[in-house]
Design an enzyme around this catalytic site. Structure first.
Site, PDB file in Angstrom:
ATOM      1  CD  GLU A   1      -9.933   3.771   0.935  1.00 19.03           C
ATOM      2  OE1 GLU A   1      -9.815   5.004   0.783  1.00 19.03           O
ATOM      3  OE2 GLU A   1      -9.201   2.944   0.346  1.00 19.03           O
TER       4      GLU A   1
ATOM      5  CB  SER B   1       0.026  -8.193  -1.152  1.00 20.83           C
ATOM      6  OG  SER B   1      -0.789  -9.059  -0.375  1.00 20.83           O
TER       7      SER B   1
ATOM      8  CE  LYS C   1      -4.263  -1.763   0.340  1.00 19.69           C
ATOM      9  NZ  LYS C   1      -4.256  -2.941   1.174  1.00 19.69           N
TER      10      LYS C   1
HETATM   11  C1  LIG Z   1      -5.126  -4.062   1.142  1.00 16.10           C
HETATM   12  C2  LIG Z   1      -4.397  -5.325   0.952  1.00 16.10           C
HETATM   13  C3  LIG Z   1      -4.728  -6.215  -0.091  1.00 16.10           C
HETATM   14  C4  LIG Z   1      -5.898  -6.023  -1.002  1.00 16.10           C
HETATM   15  O1  LIG Z   1      -5.880  -4.875  -1.760  1.00 16.10           O
HETATM   16  P1  LIG Z   1      -5.529  -4.874  -3.310  1.00 16.10           P
HETATM   17  O2  LIG Z   1      -5.811  -3.483  -3.711  1.00 16.10           O
HETATM   18  O3  LIG Z   1      -6.400  -5.874  -3.964  1.00 16.10           O
HETATM   19  O4  LIG Z   1      -4.101  -5.226  -3.432  1.00 16.10           O
HETATM   20  C5  LIG Z   1      -3.937  -7.333  -0.263  1.00 16.10           C
HETATM   21  N1  LIG Z   1      -2.906  -7.603   0.552  1.00 16.10           N
HETATM   22  C6  LIG Z   1      -2.573  -6.785   1.587  1.00 16.10           C
HETATM   23  C7  LIG Z   1      -1.425  -7.160   2.447  1.00 16.10           C
HETATM   24  C8  LIG Z   1      -3.307  -5.624   1.812  1.00 16.10           C
HETATM   25  O5  LIG Z   1      -2.967  -4.833   2.830  1.00 16.10           O
END
Ligand SMILES: *Cc1c(COP(=O)(O)O)cnc(C)c1O
Length: 404
Positions: free
Chosen positions: A117, A384, A95
């Protein structure tokens, strides 16, 4: 599988085929146009690009490693698995790439106040972090249910000096938090920039967020070439709004040998109200500024969603993913809560890496697919985020469902 004209989307009005666009109240049309113009100028400005790269490198810790998951690969006995380590970034998830990009834009526009948000709290933490770094006032909207299941992140935001507003309307999760943030933006638009956290919402957000996140795929492409001398066979990423997935996929869209799969939240299985897999039970609709796949009932009312992971628990998916799916360029599947929890534990114990519950959905899909692939095949899975925020929740779940 077909190659598609990626350079033609989105069009000047933000459409990805029949998806995307700008469906907002009149008061937001002008600010969105202003944002779009400023973004397009910044994108062409080498000074902006230099500044963006500087903070990604010096503050966030890019490039992130592309790590060979040796024990997971051996245990699954198929394709060679690489993890793109977004979990190692400052604040613990992808993020921050987008938050850095957008706060630099906000400063160019002379904004003094930031709102956002957040679902799992990762975007809230990333935004509170960049607001603190640049000395801007910051308000984060978060559903009351999410505040409870992600209490650690609420404390982090507060410690960074942000005001956290717990939203008690409706299902008290991400959708309601976005509604409140939009309401705030309409009221305070002169002073305020809204840092939206995913590849969703009214144009130019899906375009802009994708471009701020494409650094993930650009790096991964370079790194796999260095390590293996060739492109991967398969990319895997979880899909909430879709930003980490599109960030990884985008630089590979024109490589027809590279398959890609997005993994949505299957929750407790595909029954209305018990999941967040928009491509399983969803249909075309408009929600929060854009046209895309949406979980809705026969009257167009947004359905309840459920996922063990707050970051995937949303009723709609980013418009570019809907477009990629229509064209058969990416495929979309889901992992249930149970599969994600099993993948969480497996990665932790095999690789010494505790993944975010969101990322665990992508790992679950790799666990399904890798054994069926050839040992000469290469998979890149986007890790992610890291799982620190989830350990309390997982501990509770595990002691309920299995002895640890
Ligand atoms: C917010 C988040 C997601 C999902 O959001 P995307 O916009 O689909 O990437 C996935 N993994 C993590 C670790 C997140 O914090």
């Amino acid at each position: 599988m077909s190659l598609i004209a990626t350079e033609k989307v989105p069009d000047a009005l933000g459409h990805f085929g029949e998806y995307g666009g700008r469906y907002v109240p009149e008061t937001l049309m002008h600010p969105l146009q202003e944002l779009e113009q400023e973004y397009l100028r910044a994108q062409r400005d080498p000074e902006f690009q230099r500044e963006f790269e500087y903070y990604l490198r010096e503050f966030c810790g890019r490039p992130t490693p592309l790590y060979f998951a040796e024990r997971l690969t051996r245990e699954l006995g198929g394709a060679k698995i690489y993890l793109k380590r977004e979990d190692l970034l400052h604040t613990g998830a992808h993020k921050i790439n987008n938050s850095i990009g957008q706060i630099l834009l906000a400063r160019r526009m002379g904004k003094t106040r930031i709102i956002a948000e957040t679902g799992a709290g990762q975007h809230g933490v990333a935004t509170a972090t960049v607001a603190a770094m640049f000395g801007l006032k910051c308000v984060i909207y978060m559903g009351a249910v999410d505040c409870e299941r992600q209490a650690l992140n609420v404390y982090r935001m507060k410690m960074l000096g942000a005001e956290v507003v717990s939203v008690k309307a409706g299902q008290q999760t991400l959708k309601e938090a976005i509604n409140e943030a939009m309401r705030d933006w309409v009221t305070n638009v002169r002073s305020t920039h809204y840092i939206l956290g995913t590849a969703y919402g009214a144009h130019p957000y899906p375009l802009m967020v994708r471009n701020f996140q494409r650094v993930i795929g650009d790096e991964a492409r370079r790194q796999i070439q260095e390590k293996e001398g060739r492109l991967p066979n398969l990319l895997v990423a979880c899909v909430g709004g879709g930003s980490n997935a599109i960030g990884l996929f985008y630089p590979f869209l024109n490589d027809d040998s590279v398959r890609m799969v997005g993994v949505e939240a299957g929750g407790e299985g595909i029954t209305a109200g018990r999941h967040a897999a928009r491509f399983q039970g969803g249909s075309l609709g408009v929600l929060q500024g854009t046209r895309s796949y949406l979980l809705q009932d026969e009257f167009g009312q947004v359905q309840l969603t459920h996922s063990v992971s707050a970051g995937l628990d949303y009723a709609a998916v980013g418009p570019e993913h809907a477009w990629l799916r229509d064209h058969g360029r990416a495929e979309y599947t889901y992992a249930t809560d149970d599969k994600a929890l099993a993948a969480f534990t497996r990665l932790a114990r095999l690789e010494g890496i505790i993944p975010a519950l969101e990322s665990s959905h992508a790992i679950a899909e790799v666990i399904q697919r890798a054994p069926k692939m050839d040992p000469s095949d290469l998979i890149i899975v986007n890790l992610s985020g890291r799982g620190d925020k989830d350990v309390a929740q997982v501990a509770t779940k595990l002691s309920l469902t299995m002895p640890v």
